[in-house]
Write a protein that holds these residues in place. Structure first.
Motif, PDB file in Angstrom:
ATOM      1  N   UNK A 422       0.837  -1.204   0.000  1.00  0.00           N
ATOM      2  CA  UNK A 422       0.000   0.000   0.000  1.00  0.00           C
ATOM      3  C   UNK A 422       0.876   1.260   0.000  1.00  0.00           C
ATOM      4  N   UNK A 423       0.546   2.217  -0.828  1.00  0.00           N
ATOM      5  CA  UNK A 423       1.271   3.484  -0.907  1.00  0.00           C
ATOM      6  C   UNK A 423       0.268   4.589  -1.192  1.00  0.00           C
ATOM      7  N   UNK A 424       0.722   5.830  -0.952  1.00  0.00           N
ATOM      8  CA  UNK A 424      -0.011   7.018  -1.394  1.00  0.00           C
ATOM      9  C   UNK A 424       0.823   7.662  -2.497  1.00  0.00           C
ATOM     10  N   UNK A 425       0.197   8.042  -3.602  1.00  0.00           N
ATOM     11  CA  UNK A 425       0.907   8.536  -4.783  1.00  0.00           C
ATOM     12  C   UNK A 425       0.555  10.005  -4.978  1.00  0.00           C
ATOM     13  N   UNK A 426       1.582  10.882  -4.883  1.00  0.00           N
ATOM     14  CA  UNK A 426       1.341  12.320  -5.009  1.00  0.00           C
ATOM     15  C   UNK A 426       1.980  12.832  -6.297  1.00  0.00           C
ATOM     16  N   UNK A 427       1.149  13.353  -7.162  1.00  0.00           N
ATOM     17  CA  UNK A 427       1.581  14.010  -8.391  1.00  0.00           C
ATOM     18  C   UNK A 427       0.797  15.307  -8.501  1.00  0.00           C
ATOM     19  N   UNK A 428       1.456  16.467  -8.337  1.00  0.00           N
ATOM     20  CA  UNK A 428       0.719  17.738  -8.359  1.00  0.00           C
ATOM     21  C   UNK A 428      -0.035  17.971  -9.665  1.00  0.00           C
ATOM     22  N   UNK A 429       0.413  17.362 -10.758  1.00  0.00           N
ATOM     23  CA  UNK A 429      -0.288  17.537 -12.019  1.00  0.00           C
ATOM     24  C   UNK A 429      -1.614  16.781 -12.031  1.00  0.00           C
ATOM     25  N   UNK A 430      -1.750  15.763 -11.176  1.00  0.00           N
ATOM     26  CA  UNK A 430      -2.985  14.984 -11.100  1.00  0.00           C
ATOM     27  C   UNK A 430      -3.910  15.545 -10.035  1.00  0.00           C
TER      28      UNK A 430
END
Length: 711
Positions: A422-430
């Motif tokens: 399990x992870x959290x995925x941070x992409x400011x473009x999304x």
């Protein structure tokens, strides 16, 4: 044959329908000739491979019906195998000539949809029986059609005139004319013409039929034996859908969605699913193609004048010399056929099971067998998989599949444990303020996982519940893939640009140039805050700008794709953290030392970025360039003085033309010219010396710069 009644205007039409009988769905000519579908292979390129097999006895025929749109694929891919010593006979099918061309082959041409008058004109010379007049007082006349003419008729009571078409018949009592509008029935008395017209109308009717076309297979042999038929046709794409259960022991279940849109039921067929994109196309092999040919007029020429011919002056060859026999033609190559859920890996050789393959009808049956697949899944999985070539992957469904026609089915093809973090995925473009909840999957199933939608469940304290949907791309065995399925509202995230700078880092002299290397630095600050009670790993996706950008902080990324760098950032519960990504981009500028304006070089001499050795070398280059420039200036000054003397001499010589050679002024001009010539000689000598000096200084400068290498 029954008489043909042709309806004109308000007439009735009675035509004996001359159409071919509908071929039976199963074969004729031997018991048990039916060929049910035994194996199906579906591809993700829009085609399916279908294999039929059964038993025949003696000579047998089998008629298969295909939709018109599939006939081209069948003709392109059809393969027949006859075992037990049987022979393959030619496959026959109805020609698909263009409708207009077919109609033009009949004696009565209907290709241009003729009207009544045109059709009757085309029937000129045909014996007919015509019934005309009102129903209560109809008349009948029998004769041969002469033609249809249009006459101008005067209407009664001063109504003017109108055009009326009249059918002219050659009857026993002479020429009879019947108004076309008054004819209620017309019977063609010539059976051949009636049959031609009936067949033409049948072709028109078949041209409207968008149904099936028969393909007739013929097998010749003795005794009871097995036959196999395989072909490719258009088929719906099979698709995948997955279920992922997260928790202490993550589980992945994959389903294949298949559709049987054909006209035959799948009863216990062996099903193979192939992922990949094999090249597939449609070529029109069904419609006959005609090549336009030029029309050449016959040449008519006068008879030639008799000629006489001289004898041969070269040595003649013996009249009866034997000719060189032609080389033997190579034996035709026999094709080799691979198999993807279809025919066996053994190809057609020159001799199959002791039977020669030198004719179309003598191809030995190769018993159908499954591909040798490398089993890569556990016993609990519903399918085994293997790679096919380098571009395809096959799933062999382990149990026979039954799907009624025009029905669909969901078939499990993978089920078992999988590695999921399990992870959290941070992409400011999304998403600018929150990461997405997701997981890092590692394909430990041993199977290629074709891309598709994925429904995610999570095992929590109150059982398993739905948490979101995800999409997954194609994933090879052992490959890692990120998925995201929900917005993680427990984590706040923010990104902002850090301070950037552009400074001169180094100055280097090499290869006659001054190279100035600047390094542009960029930084991005990511701020993360975990408001939840559970520690998380946040995967930050940072834009990847190319290989010419060097990562300074941190030293390396966790993952890199074509578009992003990924960094795993541990984030404790109820904690916040800043994560800085700093990169550097070099920018190199080159300045030629020999022909560049001295201004930029003076700037870098005074700059604190240049080393003492570089400054000294630049000063030496400028000093040598000044020496060269000074010599060039002196030569230019001499050239100007020589030019001034030359202009003075020209003036004096012009004045001397008008003087007496014995005059005092003339003698004085002669003296001045003599002195100037002496001066010119002196200036030229001085210029020659300076030019030699300039060449020496320029060569020394070039030599110095060429071997200069200073940091």
């Amino acid at each position: 044959m029954r008489p043909l009644f042709l309806a004109l205007g308000v007439l009735t039409l009675a035509v004996p329908v001359l159409s071919a009988p509908t071929p039976p769905a199963s074969g004729v000519g031997g018991p048990g000739a039916d060929l049910p579908i035994r194996r199906v292979t579906l591809y993700t390129s829009g085609v399916g491979y279908f294999e039929r097999s059964g038993a025949v006895d003696g000579d047998a025929t089998q008629t298969l019906l295909f939709p018109v749109g599939q006939v081209n694929d069948v003709l392109k891919s059809l393969v027949l195998l006859d075992g037990g010593g049987g022979n393959i006979r030619p496959v026959t099918y109805a020609a698909q000539d263009p409708l207009g061309r077919q109609l033009q082959s009949f004696s009565v041409d209907l290709s241009d949809n003729p009207d009544r008058a045109t059709l009757l004109n085309r029937l000129r010379g045909t014996p007919v029986t015509v019934t005309f007049g009102p129903p209560d007082a109809s008349q009948t006349v029998t004769g041969t059609i002469v033609g249809v003419e249009t006459q101008t008729v005067t209407l009664p009571n001063g109504g003017g005139t109108t055009q009326q078409s009249t059918l002219n018949l050659a009857a026993e009592d002479g020429l009879r004319s019947v108004a076309l509008a008054s004819i209620t029935a017309l019977k063609i008395d010539d059976p051949k013409v009636a049959a031609e017209l009936s067949q033409a109308l049948s072709v028109v009717a078949q041209g409207r039929d968008a149904g099936k076309r028969p393909v007739r297979l013929a097998f010749s042999g003795r005794g009871r034996r097995s036959v196999t038929v395989g072909y490719l046709t258009e088929a719906p794409l099979w698709q995948t859908t997955y279920r992922l259960v997260l928790g202490k022991a993550p589980v992945l279940q994959g389903w294949a969605l298949v559709q049987n849109t054909g006209q035959d039921d799948w009863n216990g067929v062996g099903l193979t699913l192939v992922s990949g994109r094999p090249i597939s196309f449609i070529q029109d092999l069904y419609t006959p193609q005609y090549v336009p040919r030029p029309t050449v007029q016959p040449r008519v020429a006068a008879s030639p004048t008799p000629q006489t011919y001289a004898g041969n002056l070269q040595e003649e060859q013996a009249a009866n010399a034997p000719e060189t026999p032609p080389a033997a033609a190579p034996a035709p190559a026999t094709p080799s056929m691979g198999r993807a859920g279809g025919f066996g890996g053994g190809g057609f050789g020159g001799n199959v099971n002791g039977m020669a393959a030198d004719s179309l009808s003598r191809v030995e049956h190769i018993p159908a067998r499954r591909m040798d697949l490398q089993v890569a899944a556990k016993q609990s999985l519903a399918a085994s998989g293997a790679t096919l070539g380098t571009a395809l992957f096959t799933y062999q469904i382990k149990v026979p599949v039954s799907v009624p026609r025009q029905q669909s089915a969901m078939i499990p093809f993978v089920s078992g444990g999988i590695s999921a973090q399990p992870v959290a995925i941070f992409n400011p473009q999304v998403q600018a303020d929150h990461p997405l909840s997701g997981a890092r999957l590692k394909n430990t199933t041993g199977l290629h996982l074709m891309g598709g939608p994925l429904t995610v469940f999570d095992e929590g304290g109150n059982g398993t519940g739905y948490v979101g949907d995800a999409l997954m791309d194609d994933t090879e065995p052992g490959q890692t893939r990120l998925i995201s399925y929900a917005l993680d509202l427990a984590v706040d995230a923010h990104s902002e640009e850090g301070a950037g700078s552009g400074t001169v880092v180094s100055l280097v002299i090499t290869q006659s140039t001054l190279q100035i290397t600047r390094k542009e630095q960029q930084s991005t600050i990511y701020t993360l805050k975990n408001n939840g009670d559970r520690a998380q790993t946040v995967v930050i996706e940072h834009p990847y700008q190319g290989d010419d950008w060097k990562l300074l902080e941190p030293k390396a990324a966790t993952e890199r794709t074509a578009a992003v760098l990924r960094f795993d950032v541990p984030l404790a519960a109820k904690a916040s953290q800043k994560f800085v990504v700093r990169e550097e981009h070099p920018d190199v500028e080159s300045i030629a030392l020999l022909n560049t304006d001295p201004g930029p070089l003076l700037v870098y001499i005074r700059s604190g970025q240049a080393s003492a050795a570089v400054k000294a070398a630049l000063q030496e280059v400028l000093a040598r360039r000044r020496a060269v420039a000074e010599t060039q200036a002196r030569i230019a000054d001499l050239d100007a003085r020589v030019q001034a003397l030359a202009q003075g001499q020209a003036r004096i010589r012009e004045n001397m033309k008008a003087l007496d050679h014995t005059s005092a002024l003339y003698r004085r001009y002669v003296g001045e010219l003599d002195a100037q010539e002496t001066k010119l000689g002196s200036l030229q000598a001085e210029k020659d010396t300076l030019q030699a000096e300039l060449a020496q200084k320029q060569a020394a400068l070039n030599e110095y710069v060429a071997h200069l290498s200073v940091e």
